[in-house]
Design a protein around this motif. Structure first.
Motif, PDB file in Angstrom:
ATOM      1  N   ILE A   1       6.865  -9.588  11.355  1.00 52.49           N
ATOM      2  CA  ILE A   1       5.798  -8.721  10.868  1.00 52.49           C
ATOM      3  C   ILE A   1       6.272  -7.299  11.080  1.00 52.49           C
ATOM      4  N   LEU A   2       6.360  -6.538   9.994  1.00 53.05           N
ATOM      5  CA  LEU A   2       6.969  -5.206  10.035  1.00 53.05           C
ATOM      6  C   LEU A   2       5.943  -4.079  10.097  1.00 53.05           C
ATOM      7  N   VAL A   3       4.652  -4.422  10.147  1.00 55.08           N
ATOM      8  CA  VAL A   3       3.585  -3.422  10.171  1.00 55.08           C
ATOM      9  C   VAL A   3       2.617  -3.743  11.309  1.00 55.08           C
ATOM     10  N   TYR A   4       1.673  -2.838  11.531  1.00 59.50           N
ATOM     11  CA  TYR A   4       0.635  -3.061  12.530  1.00 59.50           C
ATOM     12  C   TYR A   4      -0.693  -2.577  11.954  1.00 59.50           C
ATOM     13  N   GLU A   5      -1.794  -3.012  12.555  1.00 58.21           N
ATOM     14  CA  GLU A   5      -3.109  -2.636  12.059  1.00 58.21           C
ATOM     15  C   GLU A   5      -3.307  -1.125  12.118  1.00 58.21           C
ATOM     16  N   ASN A   6      -3.975  -0.598  11.092  1.00 56.47           N
ATOM     17  CA  ASN A   6      -4.242   0.833  10.886  1.00 56.47           C
ATOM     18  C   ASN A   6      -2.999   1.636  10.514  1.00 56.47           C
ATOM     19  N   MET A   7      -1.911   0.969  10.227  1.00 56.00           N
ATOM     20  CA  MET A   7      -0.673   1.648   9.811  1.00 56.00           C
ATOM     21  C   MET A   7      -0.772   2.018   8.326  1.00 56.00           C
ATOM     22  N   GLU A   8      -0.350   3.235   7.993  1.00 54.88           N
ATOM     23  CA  GLU A   8      -0.257   3.647   6.595  1.00 54.88           C
ATOM     24  C   GLU A   8       1.041   3.120   6.019  1.00 54.88           C
ATOM     25  N   VAL A   9       0.948   2.501   4.837  1.00 55.62           N
ATOM     26  CA  VAL A   9       2.146   2.008   4.161  1.00 55.62           C
ATOM     27  C   VAL A   9       2.213   2.630   2.771  1.00 55.62           C
ATOM     28  N   LYS A  10       3.421   2.767   2.285  1.00 56.95           N
ATOM     29  CA  LYS A  10       3.662   3.312   0.943  1.00 56.95           C
ATOM     30  C   LYS A  10       4.070   2.173   0.025  1.00 56.95           C
ATOM     31  N   GLN A  11       3.844   2.358  -1.253  1.00 52.21           N
ATOM     32  CA  GLN A  11       4.233   1.350  -2.235  1.00 52.21           C
ATOM     33  C   GLN A  11       5.705   0.994  -2.043  1.00 52.21           C
ATOM     34  N   GLY A  12       5.983  -0.309  -1.973  1.00 45.77           N
ATOM     35  CA  GLY A  12       7.352  -0.786  -1.806  1.00 45.77           C
ATOM     36  C   GLY A  12       7.773  -0.994  -0.362  1.00 45.77           C
TER      37      GLY A  12
ATOM     38  N   VAL B   1       7.989 -10.865   6.622  1.00 42.12           N
ATOM     39  CA  VAL B   1       9.051 -11.761   6.163  1.00 42.12           C
ATOM     40  C   VAL B   1       8.600 -13.187   6.454  1.00 42.12           C
ATOM     41  N   VAL B   2       8.583 -14.019   5.398  1.00 42.96           N
ATOM     42  CA  VAL B   2       8.185 -15.418   5.516  1.00 42.96           C
ATOM     43  C   VAL B   2       9.349 -16.277   5.045  1.00 42.96           C
ATOM     44  N   GLU B   3       9.606 -17.354   5.785  1.00 41.53           N
ATOM     45  CA  GLU B   3      10.701 -18.264   5.445  1.00 41.53           C
ATOM     46  C   GLU B   3      10.128 -19.596   4.989  1.00 41.53           C
ATOM     47  N   ALA B   4      10.653 -20.090   3.860  1.00 39.14           N
ATOM     48  CA  ALA B   4      10.299 -21.420   3.363  1.00 39.14           C
ATOM     49  C   ALA B   4      11.595 -22.129   3.002  1.00 39.14           C
ATOM     50  N   MET B   5      11.850 -23.255   3.614  1.00 33.98           N
ATOM     51  CA  MET B   5      13.071 -24.036   3.388  1.00 33.98           C
ATOM     52  C   MET B   5      14.332 -23.187   3.597  1.00 33.98           C
ATOM     53  N   LYS B   6      14.322 -22.381   4.649  1.00 31.35           N
ATOM     54  CA  LYS B   6      15.449 -21.529   5.060  1.00 31.35           C
ATOM     55  C   LYS B   6      15.756 -20.396   4.079  1.00 31.35           C
ATOM     56  N   MET B   7      14.824 -20.118   3.153  1.00 33.83           N
ATOM     57  CA  MET B   7      14.962 -18.964   2.269  1.00 33.83           C
ATOM     58  C   MET B   7      13.899 -17.958   2.685  1.00 33.83           C
ATOM     59  N   GLN B   8      14.309 -16.734   2.938  1.00 34.97           N
ATOM     60  CA  GLN B   8      13.377 -15.725   3.411  1.00 34.97           C
ATOM     61  C   GLN B   8      12.915 -14.838   2.260  1.00 34.97           C
ATOM     62  N   SER B   9      11.607 -14.545   2.257  1.00 36.46           N
ATOM     63  CA  SER B   9      11.008 -13.644   1.281  1.00 36.46           C
ATOM     64  C   SER B   9      10.352 -12.500   2.044  1.00 36.46           C
ATOM     65  N   THR B  10      10.630 -11.283   1.603  1.00 34.52           N
ATOM     66  CA  THR B  10      10.008 -10.107   2.190  1.00 34.52           C
ATOM     67  C   THR B  10       8.911  -9.642   1.250  1.00 34.52           C
ATOM     68  N   TYR B  11       7.679  -9.587   1.752  1.00 32.29           N
ATOM     69  CA  TYR B  11       6.547  -9.141   0.959  1.00 32.29           C
ATOM     70  C   TYR B  11       6.381  -7.641   1.157  1.00 32.29           C
ATOM     71  N   THR B  12       6.133  -6.934   0.065  1.00 27.99           N
ATOM     72  CA  THR B  12       6.053  -5.475   0.102  1.00 27.99           C
ATOM     73  C   THR B  12       4.689  -4.995  -0.371  1.00 27.99           C
ATOM     74  N   ALA B  13       4.370  -3.747  -0.026  1.00 31.22           N
ATOM     75  CA  ALA B  13       3.100  -3.149  -0.434  1.00 31.22           C
ATOM     76  C   ALA B  13       3.127  -2.852  -1.927  1.00 31.22           C
ATOM     77  N   ALA B  14       2.060  -3.234  -2.619  1.00 29.10           N
ATOM     78  CA  ALA B  14       1.965  -2.995  -4.059  1.00 29.10           C
ATOM     79  C   ALA B  14       1.565  -1.558  -4.361  1.00 29.10           C
ATOM     80  N   GLN B  15       0.963  -0.871  -3.366  1.00 26.59           N
ATOM     81  CA  GLN B  15       0.564   0.531  -3.525  1.00 26.59           C
ATOM     82  C   GLN B  15       0.403   1.146  -2.142  1.00 26.59           C
ATOM     83  N   ASP B  16       0.211   2.443  -2.101  1.00 25.73           N
ATOM     84  CA  ASP B  16      -0.066   3.115  -0.836  1.00 25.73           C
ATOM     85  C   ASP B  16      -1.387   2.562  -0.290  1.00 25.73           C
ATOM     86  N   ALA B  17      -1.418   2.261   1.006  1.00 22.24           N
ATOM     87  CA  ALA B  17      -2.626   1.668   1.594  1.00 22.24           C
ATOM     88  C   ALA B  17      -2.589   1.809   3.105  1.00 22.24           C
TER      89      ALA B  17
END
Length: 167
Positions: free
Chosen positions: A110-121, A126-142
């Motif tokens: 987990i690369l963020v924390y509660e009340n953290m400002e994030v920018k798009q992208g 990071v979640v792993e399924a069957m040894k393949m890792q996917s990094t989920y990113t912010a769709a917008q500033d939030a």
């Protein structure tokens, strides 16, 4: 998710995973396989009583080379989060209020924390399924409102991972 294997596009879905027992769908055909992964990317696969050994080498952002029986296959996986969100949003102007797991897996980081400002992208999780890792990113500033999981947690399809504060 979509997988481009050589010049063919395949729809691949992880249906279930229980220990080494994995059920996947490839273009609608169901496969029950037994997969044992090693830390180095090698795996042993048993399907219909036949044993296969394979090695997966990750190159970048969803691109892999699979080697089995002295043959090499280049595979490119679509970003499951983008496909999932695209299918769920009614318009491109819709604000992303949550991150939801598109498939079963394990929370690696987990690369963020509660009340953290994030920018798009910005990378969020990071979640792993069957040894393949996917990094989920912010769709917008939030602003991250709540993180509903912890590192090491197993998640199921459609599980709420992160919620964002809306304006």
């Amino acid at each position: 998710m979509r997988a481009k294997i050589e010049n063919r596009i395949r729809d691949v879905e992880l249906i279930s995973k229980d220990g080494n027992k994995v059920e996947i769908s490839v273009d609608g055909k169901i496969y029950d396989i037994d997969v044992v992964m090693s830390e180095s990317g090698f795996c042993s696969i048993i399907h219909e009583g036949r044993s296969y050994n394979a090695e997966a080498v990750s190159h970048s952002d969803g691109k892999y080379t699979i080697t089995t029986n002295f043959r090499h296959f280049d595979i490119e996986l679509s970003n499951p989060q983008k496909k999932y969100l695209r299918g769920r949003q009614s318009s491109t102007d819709e604000v992303q209020e949550t991150i939801i797991s598109p498939m079963p897996g394990k929370v690696i980081k987990i690369l963020v924390y509660e009340n953290m400002e994030v920018k798009q992208g910005d990378p969020l999780i990071v979640v792993e399924a069957m040894k393949m890792q996917s990094t989920y990113t912010a769709a917008q500033d939030a602003i991250v409102e709540k993180i509903h999981i912890e590192e090491g947690d197993s998640v199921v399809r459609d599980q709420l991972l992160i919620t964002f504060k809306t304006n």
